[in-house]
Write a protein that holds these residues in place. Structure first.
Motif, short mmCIF file in Angstrom:
data_model
loop_
_atom_site.label_atom_id
_atom_site.label_comp_id
_atom_site.label_asym_id
_atom_site.label_seq_id
_atom_site.Cartn_x
_atom_site.Cartn_y
_atom_site.Cartn_z
N THR A 177 0.84 -1.20 0.00
CA THR A 177 0.00 0.00 0.00
C THR A 177 0.88 1.25 0.00
O THR A 177 1.79 1.38 0.81
N THR A 178 0.59 2.15 -0.92
CA THR A 178 1.25 3.45 -0.97
C THR A 178 0.49 4.44 -0.10
O THR A 178 -0.74 4.52 -0.17
N TRP A 179 1.24 5.18 0.70
CA TRP A 179 0.66 6.19 1.60
C TRP A 179 1.11 7.58 1.16
O TRP A 179 2.22 7.76 0.63
N LEU A 180 0.25 8.56 1.41
CA LEU A 180 0.65 9.96 1.35
C LEU A 180 0.93 10.40 2.78
O LEU A 180 0.04 10.33 3.63
N VAL A 181 2.18 10.82 3.06
CA VAL A 181 2.57 11.14 4.44
C VAL A 181 3.03 12.59 4.54
O VAL A 181 3.51 13.18 3.58
N GLN B 263 1.13 20.88 8.62
CA GLN B 263 -0.01 20.93 7.72
C GLN B 263 -0.18 22.34 7.19
O GLN B 263 -0.01 23.32 7.92
N THR B 264 -0.51 22.47 5.92
CA THR B 264 -0.78 23.76 5.30
C THR B 264 -2.11 23.69 4.57
O THR B 264 -2.66 22.60 4.34
N ARG B 265 -2.63 24.84 4.19
CA ARG B 265 -3.88 24.85 3.44
C ARG B 265 -3.72 24.15 2.09
O ARG B 265 -4.61 23.43 1.64
N GLN B 266 -2.56 24.35 1.45
CA GLN B 266 -2.31 23.67 0.17
C GLN B 266 -2.35 22.16 0.34
O GLN B 266 -2.96 21.43 -0.46
N PHE C 62 -4.94 19.27 -1.09
CA PHE C 62 -4.44 18.15 -1.88
C PHE C 62 -4.92 16.82 -1.31
O PHE C 62 -5.34 15.92 -2.06
N THR C 63 -4.86 16.67 0.00
CA THR C 63 -5.27 15.40 0.61
C THR C 63 -6.75 15.12 0.38
O THR C 63 -7.16 13.95 0.31
N GLN C 64 -7.57 16.17 0.25
CA GLN C 64 -8.99 15.97 0.02
C GLN C 64 -9.29 15.37 -1.35
O GLN C 64 -10.39 14.85 -1.59
#
Length: 289
Positions: free
Chosen positions: A261-265, A271-274, A278-280
């Protein structure tokens, strides 16, 4: 120490010189030199090692860079939160080569259309290198192999990759590591978690690869395997888009080793607004039946 000094410090690191940094932030070089010297004096350490009119980060400078980027990112986020503006600035992402080639181009294109004021900066490399750069603050987030383990990192699972053993077309179907015991292996550098996964597959079957040849790209790995020189492992999604894939055989690893499994970490405290925007846009992982 003030925000302007932090901006100057980061600009020098990003551009590689005081003169280039001065042009970037519209200051004269002498002003940057003076302000950085004042910053070093206030901290009581040297942030740069000065050699023959060249600057490189000192050990303290490397540590300070991580904090500087995070402070500046938080200031930018605070301004955006108060003004209600849409995300803007730079979002620095890292990714595995296969993820960058197959999984995220459409997502990046959609993000660019939805948030045109955000500049995307993408770097590729093995998971170990990407995680290190997220931790030191030079990347906002990165796509890496899971599971997530570092206490400073947060993240979400995003893609399931089916791992294949790639063999010369002359080799019989492979169902276990004993069948390719001691054959040469083509892989990325030792900080690649895909490589560790493949070596663990061998070890679990009381087998071992032969000589390991370290390569820099999937096309070079595939070319070596197609030439009959050894075996390799790569995600099915990557293999299927590569020219020359019809010249090799490919078989899924056994069930216990078949999926990664690939994760976005990202850092919990960075954390930033950008990044939130992106995570959404990340889809939940979908594993084929």
């Amino acid at each position: 120490m003030d925000v302007t000094q932090l901006e100057m410090f980061v600009a020098i690191v990003d551009t590689g010189s005081i003169s280039a940094a001065a042009r970037r932030i519209h200051r004269v070089p002498s002003n940057l030199t003076t302000r950085i010297q004042q910053l070093e004096a206030s901290l009581g350490v040297q942030l740069f090692i000065r050699e023959h009119q060249r600057l490189r980060l000192s050990p303290a400078g490397h540590d300070f860079l991580s904090y500087s980027r995070r402070i500046l990112a938080l200031i930018a986020e605070a301004k955006q939160a108060i003004t209600g503006e849409e995300p803007s600035g730079t979002l620095r992402l890292g990714a595995l080569e296969s993820t960058a080639a197959v999984r995220i181009p459409a997502i990046l294109a959609e993000f660019n259309q939805r948030y045109p004021r955000v500049q995307l900066d993408l770097t590729t490399g093995p998971s170990g290198e990407m995680i290190k750069r997220v931790l030191d603050g030079s990347l906002s987030a990165a796509f890496v192999d899971g599971p997530l383990s570092h206490p400073a990192l947060g993240g979400i699972p995003v893609f399931d990759e089916e791992m294949m053993i790639v063999t010369p077309s002359s080799l019989a179907p492979v169902k276990r590591a004993q069948q390719v015991d001691r054959l040469p292996l083509y892989a990325f550098r030792n900080n690649c978690t895909y490589r560790h996964h493949f070596e663990a597959w061998f070890a679990a079957d009381e087998a071992a690869p032969g000589r390991i040849y370290e390569m820099e790209s999937y096309p070079s790995i595939l070319a070596c395997v197609a030439a009959g020189a050894g075996v390799a492992q790569m995600p099915r999604s990557m293999l299927e888009i590569m020219p020359g894939s019809s010249q090799v055989n490919a078989w899924p690893l056994s069930d216990a080793w078949r999926w990664i499994t690939t994760w976005l970490v990202w850092r919990h405290d960075a954390q930033t607004r950008q990044l939130h925007a992106f995570t959404q846009m990340m889809p939940p992982p979908e594993r084929p039946d």
